[in-house]
Design an enzyme around this catalytic site. Structure first.
Site, PDB file in Angstrom:
ATOM      1  N   GLY A  55       0.811  -1.210   0.000  1.00 21.05           N
ATOM      2  CA  GLY A  55       0.000   0.000   0.000  1.00 21.05           C
ATOM      3  C   GLY A  55       0.843   1.258   0.000  1.00 21.05           C
ATOM      4  O   GLY A  55       2.076   1.212  -0.105  1.00 21.05           O
TER       5      GLY A  55
ATOM      6  N   ASN B 191      -3.383  -8.289   0.232  1.00 26.19           N
ATOM      7  CA  ASN B 191      -4.416  -8.880  -0.629  1.00 26.19           C
ATOM      8  C   ASN B 191      -4.718  -8.007  -1.844  1.00 26.19           C
ATOM      9  O   ASN B 191      -5.573  -8.343  -2.660  1.00 26.19           O
ATOM     10  CB  ASN B 191      -5.700  -9.157   0.157  1.00 26.19           C
ATOM     11  CG  ASN B 191      -6.420  -7.890   0.584  1.00 26.19           C
ATOM     12  OD1 ASN B 191      -5.911  -6.775   0.428  1.00 26.19           O
ATOM     13  ND2 ASN B 191      -7.619  -8.051   1.132  1.00 26.19           N
TER      14      ASN B 191
ATOM     15  N   LEU C 294      -0.028  -3.121   9.162  1.00 23.43           N
ATOM     16  CA  LEU C 294      -0.635  -1.951   8.524  1.00 23.43           C
ATOM     17  C   LEU C 294      -1.927  -2.282   7.789  1.00 23.43           C
ATOM     18  O   LEU C 294      -2.644  -1.376   7.360  1.00 23.43           O
ATOM     19  CB  LEU C 294       0.337  -1.314   7.526  1.00 23.43           C
ATOM     20  CG  LEU C 294       1.447  -0.404   8.048  1.00 23.43           C
ATOM     21  CD1 LEU C 294       2.463  -1.173   8.875  1.00 23.43           C
ATOM     22  CD2 LEU C 294       2.148   0.303   6.891  1.00 23.43           C
TER      23      LEU C 294
ATOM     24  N   GLY D 282      -1.550 -13.483  17.351  1.00 21.24           N
ATOM     25  CA  GLY D 282      -1.280 -14.904  17.562  1.00 21.24           C
ATOM     26  C   GLY D 282       0.073 -15.303  17.008  1.00 21.24           C
ATOM     27  O   GLY D 282       0.832 -16.053  17.643  1.00 21.24           O
TER      28      GLY D 282
ATOM     29  N   ARG E 205       3.395 -16.651  19.099  1.00 20.59           N
ATOM     30  CA  ARG E 205       4.029 -17.944  18.818  1.00 20.59           C
ATOM     31  C   ARG E 205       5.517 -17.805  18.561  1.00 20.59           C
ATOM     32  O   ARG E 205       6.314 -18.633  18.997  1.00 20.59           O
ATOM     33  CB  ARG E 205       3.339 -18.621  17.632  1.00 20.59           C
ATOM     34  CG  ARG E 205       1.983 -19.206  17.945  1.00 20.59           C
ATOM     35  CD  ARG E 205       1.474 -20.091  16.820  1.00 20.59           C
ATOM     36  NE  ARG E 205       1.217 -19.327  15.604  1.00 20.59           N
ATOM     37  CZ  ARG E 205       0.063 -18.725  15.337  1.00 20.59           C
ATOM     38  NH1 ARG E 205      -0.936 -18.801  16.206  1.00 20.59           N
ATOM     39  NH2 ARG E 205      -0.110 -18.060  14.221  1.00 20.59           N
TER      40      ARG E 205
ATOM     41  N   TYR F 142     -14.499   1.593  10.565  1.00 22.26           N
ATOM     42  CA  TYR F 142     -13.059   1.877  10.622  1.00 22.26           C
ATOM     43  C   TYR F 142     -12.658   2.357  12.020  1.00 22.26           C
ATOM     44  O   TYR F 142     -11.741   1.805  12.638  1.00 22.26           O
ATOM     45  CB  TYR F 142     -12.712   2.936   9.579  1.00 22.26           C
ATOM     46  CG  TYR F 142     -11.241   3.267   9.476  1.00 22.26           C
ATOM     47  CD1 TYR F 142     -10.335   2.335   8.987  1.00 22.26           C
ATOM     48  CD2 TYR F 142     -10.761   4.524   9.844  1.00 22.26           C
ATOM     49  CE1 TYR F 142      -8.977   2.642   8.877  1.00 22.26           C
ATOM     50  CE2 TYR F 142      -9.418   4.841   9.736  1.00 22.26           C
ATOM     51  CZ  TYR F 142      -8.533   3.899   9.253  1.00 22.26           C
ATOM     52  OH  TYR F 142      -7.202   4.205   9.149  1.00 22.26           O
TER      53      TYR F 142
ATOM     54  N   TYR G 161      -3.336  -8.708  24.821  1.00 25.38           N
ATOM     55  CA  TYR G 161      -2.289  -9.700  24.550  1.00 25.38           C
ATOM     56  C   TYR G 161      -1.014  -9.357  25.317  1.00 25.38           C
ATOM     57  O   TYR G 161      -0.277 -10.258  25.741  1.00 25.38           O
ATOM     58  CB  TYR G 161      -2.006  -9.788  23.056  1.00 25.38           C
ATOM     59  CG  TYR G 161      -2.746 -10.910  22.368  1.00 25.38           C
ATOM     60  CD1 TYR G 161      -2.107 -12.085  22.023  1.00 25.38           C
ATOM     61  CD2 TYR G 161      -4.105 -10.783  22.074  1.00 25.38           C
ATOM     62  CE1 TYR G 161      -2.796 -13.121  21.397  1.00 25.38           C
ATOM     63  CE2 TYR G 161      -4.803 -11.805  21.453  1.00 25.38           C
ATOM     64  CZ  TYR G 161      -4.142 -12.979  21.119  1.00 25.38           C
ATOM     65  OH  TYR G 161      -4.829 -14.010  20.511  1.00 25.38           O
TER      66      TYR G 161
END
Length: 426
Positions: A99, A121, A160, A189, A193, A232, A246
């Protein structure tokens, strides 16, 4: 500062283009150094350092432009990057790295010699933004949606990924919410890990339509949770909540940047944001459209400054939210006049009805950024606008006329989903 790809001999003509880069660098560096040396000595150390950083960014950007020209001519060359020992070279994941902001972050970290993995994507990102790195041994590009899990070994994560302009994020609100929530959940996650530090790019929109100005990180905001911008605004707010949950529960090393309005080259010319709209309308001789009375304010920072702030935040020890923006505040009307002046256009300024929940004031308090990570913007708004206008002039030469979306429009992106249903893409 370009080099051929491994296994590809340097081709004739390449040296000519490299000389252009060198001439550019000398032409910028020498006058700038003379200017710095002639300034008063009070505070000169920090001023010289800031100017040097700006010059370095300009030279790096020019190198990339020349490399893209060479690659367009079929030559396999890359910008020359720093060579780091394996113990210092990090594997860095950047979601949304194709982007506008992400691609500039890729450039900076590649120059530093790190191994960069971009996940995107391509909903609003473009492969063109990073094509000058494709094929480089330190660069990987993966087409992937962060709403689905992904496994890899990394040292740092810059998260981002999320459409950021109103026409984009309002096109498919459900998908926008999922990107901010499920996407952040998956990245957290992964960070847990592999024990990676993760930086989340939040937004000034978490402050909503603020009742206080300038906005400090301690301000809780004034957000309509069911308005057209909520997908948003609230998505980013809950993502921040996830980051700190977290951290407290799982010990994940987190950073949060609240980004204010940012502009620069590689912006989508039809993304519906005020900078791109005004510049594209001015360059095409169209009316410059203001929604509302023009008295609402915005603060604009150049993308190079933002990238510097993101890296400083990632590399620092401060873990609470940090505003990254330029405190220079403009009314929308005054900003339109600035664009008219810089583009030398005859466009008229016209006023249309205001959009729902549009914030009336945007100005960051960057005291925390200055104190905790030693960051403040260095590029003047007008200087950044000149670079951005030059970029958009090139876009227009290649693409011809570009239509400018209004509120609720979808900015030149094809619909996704079954049978034209945007929710099916979620």
């Amino acid at each position: 500062n370009t080099k051929p790809a491994e296994g590809h001999p340097a081709m004739s003509g390449m040296k000519v283009d490299v000389k252009i880069v060198i001439i550019f660098a000398v032409g910028v560096l020498l006058p700038a150094l003379y200017f710095m040396s002639s300034r008063p000595t009070s505070g000169a150390g920090s001023d010289r350092l800031g100017m040097t950083e700006v010059i370095e960014r300009e030279v790096e950007n020019e190198v990339i432009k020349q490399v893209q020209k060479l690659q367009g001519a079929g030559k396999s060359v890359f910008p020359d990057v720093k060579s780091l020992p394996a113990s210092e070279r990090k594997r860095i994941l950047i979601t949304g790295g194709a982007g506008f902001v992400g691609s500039h972050l890729v450039d900076r970290l590649m120059y530093q010699g790190h191994h960069i993995i971009v996940v995107d994507n391509f909903f609003t990102g473009s492969q063109d933004n990073v094509r000058h790195w494709i094929g480089h041994p330190n660069f990987q590009l993966i087409m992937h949606d962060v709403t689905e899990p992904i496994l890899m070994e990394v040292d740092q994560i810059y998260h981002l990924a999320c459409p950021a302009s109103p026409p984009h994020y309002q096109y498919n609100p459900i998908k926008t919410i999922k990107t901010s929530t499920m996407g952040t959940l998956h990245m957290l996650g992964l960070a847990r890990r592999v024990r990676a530090r993760i930086l989340f790019t939040s937004t000034s929109e978490v402050y909503g339509d603020p009742k206080v100005t300038p906005q400090k990180e301690s301000y809780w905001g004034n957000v309509n949770p069911i308005g057209p911008r909520a997908c948003y605004d609230e998505g980013k707010r809950v993502a921040e909540t996830m980051m700190y949950a977290y951290r407290e529960q799982e010990g994940v090393d987190v950073r949060v940047a609240r980004i204010f309005n940012t502009f620069g080259p590689r912006m989508n010319p039809a993304d519906g944001r005020v900078v791109s709209n005004f510049i594209m309308q001015a360059l095409q001789g169209q009316d410059i459209t203001i929604y509302g009375d023009g008295k609402a304010t915005r603060s604009f920072q150049y993308v190079d400054d933002l990238v510097s702030g993101l890296i400083k935040l990632m590399e620092g020890d401060y873990y609470l939210p940090v505003n990254l923006g330029n405190p220079d505040e403009y009314t929308i009307k005054d900003f339109a006049e600035v664009i008219k002046s810089l583009t030398n256009t005859n466009s008229s300024i016209v006023y249309l009805p205001a959009t729902q929940d549009d914030p009336q004031q945007r100005r960051p308090d960057i005291g925390v950024a200055k104190k905790e990570i030693g960051w403040a913007p260095k590029v003047k708004v007008r200087d950044g606008l000149r670079n951005t206008i030059k970029y958009f002039e090139g876009v227009l030469r290649e693409a011809g006329q570009i239509s400018i979306p209004g509120p609720g429009s979808f900015a030149a992106i094809k619909k996704r989903g079954g049978d034209g249903d945007p929710a099916a893409a979620a």
